[in-house]
Enzyme design. Structure first.
Site, short mmCIF file in Angstrom:
data_model
loop_
_atom_site.label_atom_id
_atom_site.label_comp_id
_atom_site.label_asym_id
_atom_site.label_seq_id
_atom_site.Cartn_x
_atom_site.Cartn_y
_atom_site.Cartn_z
N CYS A 45 0.53 48.07 -84.32
CA CYS A 45 0.15 48.25 -83.01
C CYS A 45 0.61 46.37 -83.11
CB CYS A 45 -1.22 48.24 -83.70
SG CYS A 45 -1.50 50.20 -84.27
N GLU A 90 16.92 57.60 -91.10
CA GLU A 90 15.40 56.45 -89.67
C GLU A 90 16.00 56.25 -88.09
OE1 GLU A 90 14.14 52.73 -90.64
OE2 GLU A 90 15.70 52.23 -91.70
N LYS A 131 8.18 48.18 -87.00
CA LYS A 131 8.40 47.60 -88.20
C LYS A 131 7.71 47.43 -89.40
CE LYS A 131 11.81 44.40 -89.28
NZ LYS A 131 13.27 44.99 -89.88
N TRP A 144 0.17 52.18 -82.48
CA TRP A 144 0.85 53.17 -83.00
C TRP A 144 -0.21 53.95 -83.35
CZ3 TRP A 144 1.68 54.50 -88.06
CH2 TRP A 144 2.50 55.88 -87.97
N HIS A 148 22.30 69.69 -110.33
CA HIS A 148 21.46 70.10 -110.65
C HIS A 148 20.34 71.20 -109.34
CE1 HIS A 148 21.66 68.21 -114.84
NE2 HIS A 148 21.63 68.01 -114.54
N ASN A 173 -6.17 46.23 -84.23
CA ASN A 173 -5.09 46.75 -85.09
C ASN A 173 -5.98 47.05 -86.41
OD1 ASN A 173 -2.68 45.90 -83.55
ND2 ASN A 173 -2.20 44.18 -84.77
N GLY A 174 -5.83 47.58 -87.10
CA GLY A 174 -6.63 48.02 -88.61
C GLY A 174 -6.61 49.87 -88.23
N ARG A 219 8.12 45.86 -82.83
CA ARG A 219 7.34 46.76 -84.19
C ARG A 219 7.22 47.63 -84.13
NH1 ARG A 219 3.69 42.91 -85.85
NH2 ARG A 219 2.14 43.61 -86.44
N LYS A 278 18.78 54.77 -93.97
CA LYS A 278 18.61 54.07 -92.52
C LYS A 278 19.33 54.81 -91.96
CE LYS A 278 18.18 51.14 -92.84
NZ LYS A 278 17.68 49.78 -93.95
N GLU A 332 19.28 54.02 -100.25
CA GLU A 332 19.60 52.81 -98.68
C GLU A 332 20.34 53.93 -97.74
OE1 GLU A 332 17.37 50.78 -97.54
OE2 GLU A 332 18.86 49.62 -96.32
O1 M6R Z 1 8.14 45.17 -93.84
P1 M6R Z 1 8.98 45.88 -95.40
O2 M6R Z 1 10.06 45.10 -96.22
O3 M6R Z 1 7.23 45.77 -96.93
O4 M6R Z 1 9.01 47.30 -94.91
C1 M6R Z 1 8.81 48.53 -95.87
C2 M6R Z 1 9.88 49.58 -95.42
O5 M6R Z 1 8.56 49.75 -94.12
C3 M6R Z 1 11.06 49.44 -94.36
O6 M6R Z 1 12.14 49.62 -95.16
C4 M6R Z 1 11.76 50.76 -93.69
O7 M6R Z 1 12.00 51.85 -95.22
C5 M6R Z 1 12.55 49.93 -92.87
N1 M6R Z 1 12.80 50.66 -92.03
C6 M6R Z 1 13.88 50.75 -93.80
O8 M6R Z 1 15.03 50.54 -92.77
#
Ligand code: M6R
Length: 607
Positions: free
Chosen positions: A2, A488, A602, A72, A504, A98-99, A27, A485, A481
């Site tokens: 948010c 997402e 974000k 959000w 396995h 927010n929260g 965000r 990527k 990783e």
């Molecule tokens: O801000 P942070 O690095 O703590 O965020 C952690 C994850 O939320 C962040 O890396 C997320 O997995 C990304 N969208 C990956 O691209």
């Protein structure tokens, strides 16, 4: 997640608030709303993007004070009713939040028993009714807000607008960031400095437990118990101004191309290649303290966790200290044993990830030491850790993390060198490591200038049911990783496994044409990964192989993607690049929202 924006001054509030919301779009959110006071309190909300909100906001919305929000969804679905601001029964108080209000259910029941009718399913609406109730007993709005906040449990960054007090916005913070921007005869408020950049560089970061009384002439702050606090005015870091797309179609592509420069910033002044020395000043650890460290724990989520896995491997192998990367969201729930001579790192781009912050607090409660490895300066994790290092990636606006991954690994490698030199590494070994580390930015730069053809793999992925990513050792974390990527950004199910684990279980997925991405740079486990690659092909899978340039292993792949040669420690900086590109190109081909993938945020400020 948010986002909050506020404005009070001589200009019309609405255009400034809407531009602020647009700057917070990165965000991640699913609905938006705005409240402005002139003679009355006007509230407008909409599901979807800020441009959808724009369509329902009247052009002649007057009023020189206002608050706005991108939501959000947490409590309640994505509906206009659930979007913020939330108003009280009389429509005279508007709240953005927010929260999470943890005791919202019980408070809601009590208010309903008193006859209050709720319009939404949110926890936030409780706040607007509570403030209204307290205002009846206590006409001063700050005191009413204080009284209301004493009744709630949870986390908040809130801004409140009152029809009867049009010259004031009141904000409060507990666990959810808010920053106040000071202009000339006007004052701004935001949950993220990015919204303030066009207007001012003079800011006050609100602290947990503080309430701010904001007017056109500035801000005063006090604690929940009423004690006044002197607001500390800071200057917004210059790097926030860089956060524009420029000539790139997407922030993600721009940020991928910034990796070399970002790495230089991270390494600069911290490594002396000629004599193999490294120093991360912010850690505040003497050589003696380094020698006494018995264990290292690395805490992070998502991409940060994968960077931690690379870092843990390097620390353990080079410095001979047991090191473990842990998913931060699991950490505190398993009631971990914190060894007094352990050192923890909380690794986070945003510095606001609630799960990582929870892990930090768990370490601290148990008397452990935790240092931040964070990108956003002044963020909650950076502040709560006290000491730590900034990775200096510059602003990362795309939800998909790219340059922060590289810089997290780089910062952890600088620490590895510092620790290993204090314990195990001979001067010539330290020199060799340092020299190669300092060459990484140039290698990354030259690779990113090349035309890398991932098009055939993009084709495979568009028609497949799932994608398997395989790698061993350091490349297992890179495979994870790469899978994150692609998943997402393209919304394609992706699975990553250390390649030895494939037989396995995941091997059962393979059928004619299944796409498998194998990461096998020249290192001590390359030959074993090659065997796993052949097992995949024997079952009809199509293999895209990421390998060191000139390595004859290329002939075993359906598609070969080479990366520049470097020693094994530095391969993650290079092998991750084609994986970022693959995710980007696939998402582009599939028409996905690259910088703002669905459902994601974000900075993930809820657990
Ligand atoms: O801000 P942070 O690095 O703590 O965020 C952690 C994850 O939320 C962040 O890396 C997320 O997995 C990304 N969208 C990956 O691209």
């Amino acid at each position: 997640m948010c986002g909050i924006v506020g404005y009070i001054g001589e200009r019309l509030a609405a255009p400034i608030l809407l531009e602020g919301l647009r700057r917070l779009e990165y965000r991640g959110y699913d609905s938006a709303g705005i409240a402005v006071t002139s003679e009355t309190l006007d509230v407008h909300k909409q599901v979807g993007r800020v441009k959808d909100l724009l369509a329902v906001v009247p052009e002649d919305l007057h009023g020189k004070a206002g608050i706005a929000h991108t939501r959000w969804a947490t409590h309640g679905g994505v509906t206009v009713e659930n979007a913020h601001p939330h108003i009280d029964a009389e429509g005279k108080i508007a709240v953005v939040h927010n929260g999470i209000i943890e005791n919202a259910t019980i408070l809601r029941e009590r208010l309903e028993d008193e006859g209050v009718v709720f319009r939404s399913e949110t926890d936030t609406e409780v706040l607007s009714h509570l403030i209204a109730k307290c205002l009846k007993e206590q006409p001063d709005p700050v005191m009413a807000l204080r009284a209301a906040l004493r009744l709630v449990r949870g986390t908040w960054g809130i801004a409140v607008l009152f029809e009867d007090h049009p010259n004031t916005i009141i904000a409060a913070r507990n666990g959810s960031p808010l920053v106040i921007g000071l202009g000339d005869g006007e004052t701004f408020l935001a949950s993220d400095p990015h919204a303030l950049v066009p207007y001012t560089r003079r800011v006050v970061y609100l602290q947990d437990g503080e309430i701010a009384l904001i007017s056109a002439s500035g801000v005063t702050t006090q604690l929940l118990d009423g004690d006044a606090r002197d607001p500390v005015i800071e200057t917004l870091e210059a790097e926030w101004a860089e956060a524009e797309k420029g000539d790139f179609p997407h922030f993600m592509l721009k940020e991928m191309h910034e990796q070399a420069q970002a790495l230089r910033r991270c390494l600069s002044g911290r490594v002396v290649a000629e004599d193999g020395r490294a120093n991360l000043g912010g850690l505040e650890l003497s050589s003696r303290e380094m020698v006494n460290i018995q264990r290292i724990g690395l805490l992070g989520c998502g991409t940060a966790h994968y960077a931690c896995r690379v870092g843990a491997t390097a620390i353990e192998q080079l410095a001979r200290v047991p090191a473990l990367a842990e998913v931060a969201s699991e950490f505190r729930h398993r009631n971990p044993v914190i060894h007094p001579q352990s050192l923890y790192f909380a690794v986070s781009q945003s510095g606001e990830t609630a799960d990582t912050l929870g892990a930090v607090r768990e370490v601290q409660i148990k008397g452990g030491q935790v240092r931040g490895v964070v990108n956003v300066v002044g963020s909650t994790i950076a502040r709560e850790c006290g000491s730590g290092v900034y990775i200096h990636s510059g602003p990362e606006m795309a939800v998909a993390s790219t340059k922060a991954f590289s810089n997290m690994v780089a910062a952890l490698y600088v620490f590895t060198l510092q620790l290993a030199r204090a314990r195990t590494l001979a001067p010539h070994e330290a020199r060799a490591f340092a020299e190669e580390l300092m060459m990484v930015p140039d290698l990354v730069e030259s690779y990113l200038q090349q035309e890398v053809n991932v098009a055939p793999v993009v084709e495979w992925i568009q028609d497949c049911r799932s994608v398997l990513f395989l790698g061993r050792g350091l490349s297992a974390a890179v495979a994870a990783e790469g899978a994150l990527k692609l998943m997402e950004l393209a919304y394609v199910p992706c699975l990553s496994y250390p390649s030895g684990e494939m037989k396995h279980g995941p091997i059962a997925l393979l059928e004619q044409g299944s796409p498998v991405i194998v990461i096998a740079p020249e290192d001590e486990v390359r030959d074993k990964t090659l065997s796993n690659l052949q097992e995949c092909r024997a079952r009809g899978a199509r293999v895209a192989l990421i390998h060191t340039e000139g390595d004859p292993i290329a002939k075993h792949a359906d598609v070969s993607i080479s990366v520049p040669r470097t020693s094994r420690w530095f391969t993650p900086f290079l092998t991750v690049l084609p994986l970022q590109l693959l995710a980007y190109q696939t998402a582009l081909a599939m028409g996905r929202d690259i910088d703002r993938p669905r459902n994601l945020a974000k900075s993930v400020t809820v657990e």
